[in-house]
Design an enzyme around this catalytic site. Structure first.
Site, PDB file in Angstrom:
ATOM      1  N   ASP A 178       0.575  -1.240  -0.067  1.00  0.00           N
ATOM      2  CA  ASP A 178      -0.088   0.347   0.098  1.00  0.00           C
ATOM      3  C   ASP A 178       0.687   1.400  -0.041  1.00  0.00           C
ATOM      4  OD1 ASP A 178      -2.103  -1.695  -0.091  1.00  0.00           O
ATOM      5  OD2 ASP A 178      -2.845  -1.027   2.398  1.00  0.00           O
ATOM      6  N   GLU A 179       2.310   0.968  -0.409  1.00  0.00           N
ATOM      7  CA  GLU A 179       2.872   2.602  -0.488  1.00  0.00           C
ATOM      8  C   GLU A 179       3.077   2.781  -1.424  1.00  0.00           C
ATOM      9  OE1 GLU A 179       4.078   4.210   1.866  1.00  0.00           O
ATOM     10  OE2 GLU A 179       3.669   2.883   3.411  1.00  0.00           O
TER      11      GLU A 179
END
Length: 284
Positions: free
Chosen positions: A228-229
């Site tokens: 999720d980065e």
């Protein structure tokens, strides 16, 4: 008015004369620029440019590239030219939640999204009939700790066999391995059910409700090995208030997720997204 057939994407260290050199090369190949967008990052000194243009009959990306090579070398450009008449080939992955999948199938069928769905992969059979109704192959690939590595190897084989350009995680609730993420970097788009980087992880709507938020969001981003980065392509929010229940937040969030994922996929398929380190430049 002419319709653009090609898109040229360029990034490089900013300097004088770049735009003139690019425009001159395009004109020298008897092409007409339809639209141009550019951005200079004052913090990094990088220059980004997207040019859509129409060319004479018989022009191909190979022919254009050969003639453009001297300009690319002279200005040390990172560049690529795309043929807009060639649709992106997309493989969609989904679990039990079908709201994003349904929107993608509809937008593809109505030609809003310039892509062809080669197949749908799922770790559940929930949406098999829906997918096959569209005449799209459906592949049931359940995931367990014991078979995860084997199934990912099979997935990579399918991507090669189907000549897939883009993998779309349409609420696919499995985490791809670091090795797979690295192998497919820049080709996988995920929809996250919150405004990253806030409320990451499980049950974000429950956590958002507990915090009394006044809006719920969704984030479309490229997948990297850092969960999720990845670089963000698109985001949007839906307004809520104190009277909304968790179920209200989830319903509004799902509508936002569908809208944001479609927006991110469309930008990618139209070659409007360029990576700028951990960020993106998204041309309109």
């Amino acid at each position: 008015m002419e319709k653009p057939q090609f898109v040229l994407l360029v990034s490089c260290q900013d300097r004088k004369g770049i735009v003139a050199a690019i425009a001159g090369s395009i004109a020298a190949q008897d092409c007409n620029i339809i639209h141009n967008a550019q951005f200079g990052d004052v913090y990094t000194g990088r220059f980004f440019m997207r040019v859509s243009f129409a060319g004479p009959e018989g022009l191909t990306t190979e022919k254009f590239s050969e003639a453009f090579l001297p300009v690319g070398a002279a200005y040390n450009l990172d560049w690529k030219v795309h043929d807009l008449r060639v649709k992106q080939r997309a493989l969609v992955m989904v679990s039990k939640g079908g709201h994003c999948l349904n929107d993608l199938l509809y937008r593809t069928a109505t030609r809003y999204l310039p892509m062809e769905v080669t197949s749908v992969v799922s770790n559940h059979k929930t949406w098999q009939r829906r997918v096959e109704h569209e005449g799209i192959p459906f592949h049931y690939m359940p995931i367990t700790p014991e078979n995860k590595e084997e199934q990912e190897a099979r997935l990579l084989e399918m991507i090669d066999e189907q000549q897939v350009d883009l993998i779309i995680l349409a609420r696919y609730m499995q985490v791809l391995s670091d090795a797979t993420c690295r192998k497919l970097e820049g080709r996988v788009i995920n929809i996250h059910h919150s405004s990253l980087p806030a409320f990451k992880g499980a049950k974000p709507y429950h956590r958002a409700w507990e915090r009394g938020v006044k809006m719920v969001g969704a984030t479309g981003h490229y997948v990297t090995a850092d969960l999720d980065e990845g670089p963000i392509i698109a985001q949007d929010v839906s307004m809520v208030d104190h009277a909304d229940t968790i179920e209200d937040l989830i319903a509004q969030g799902q509508e936002t997720e569908s809208r944001v994922l479609t927006r991110a996929v469309k930008a990618h398929c139209e070659h409007r997204v360029m990576l700028n380190g951990a960020r993106t430049v998204v041309f309109k």
